[in-house]
Motif scaffolding. Structure first.
Motif, short mmCIF file in Angstrom:
data_model
loop_
_atom_site.label_atom_id
_atom_site.label_comp_id
_atom_site.label_asym_id
_atom_site.label_seq_id
_atom_site.Cartn_x
_atom_site.Cartn_y
_atom_site.Cartn_z
N GLU A 31 7.71 -9.50 -35.52
CA GLU A 31 6.98 -8.24 -35.36
C GLU A 31 5.50 -8.49 -35.08
N VAL A 32 4.94 -9.50 -35.73
CA VAL A 32 3.53 -9.85 -35.50
C VAL A 32 3.34 -10.26 -34.04
N GLY A 36 1.27 -8.42 -30.93
CA GLY A 36 0.28 -9.13 -30.11
C GLY A 36 0.56 -8.97 -28.63
N LEU A 37 1.82 -9.04 -28.24
CA LEU A 37 2.19 -8.88 -26.84
C LEU A 37 1.93 -7.44 -26.37
N ARG A 38 2.20 -6.47 -27.24
CA ARG A 38 1.89 -5.08 -26.88
C ARG A 38 0.39 -4.88 -26.69
N GLU A 43 -4.34 -4.29 -23.06
CA GLU A 43 -5.59 -4.85 -22.54
C GLU A 43 -5.50 -5.06 -21.03
N GLU A 44 -4.39 -5.61 -20.57
CA GLU A 44 -4.22 -5.83 -19.13
C GLU A 44 -4.18 -4.52 -18.37
N ALA A 45 -3.53 -3.50 -18.93
CA ALA A 45 -3.47 -2.19 -18.28
C ALA A 45 -4.86 -1.56 -18.20
#
Length: 83
Positions: A31-32, A36-38, A43-45
């Motif tokens: 979940e951590v 982080g990936l979300r 950030e990229e969006a």
């Protein structure tokens, strides 16, 4: 889609990931990492939206275009004038 097991080495970030897990906000290290990936996706969006807005702003700029050689000459002049 079936979940695929992935091995990740966090290096120096392992302690930070463990703190997030220990906070009780997450029930597993997976979940951590997913959080982080979300965050990375957000950030990229945001950066993509910012770049698109800057490009659109440049396209809508009513000032006349400047030839590339002239633009670099202006930069060189400004750079040497500031020395």
């Amino acid at each position: 889609m079936a979940a695929k097991a992935v091995s990740v080495t966090l290096g120096e970030m392992a302690e930070r990931a463990e703190r997030h897990l220990a906070s009780g906000r997450f029930s597993s290290m997976s979940e951590v990492v997913r959080a982080g990936l979300r965050a990375l996706d957000r950030e990229e969006a945001a950066l993509d939206a910012l770049m698109r807005a800057k490009v659109q702003e440049a396209l809508e700029d009513g000032r006349p275009s400047v030839p590339l050689a002239e633009a670099f000459a202006r930069i060189r002049t400004a750079t040497t004038a500031g020395e």
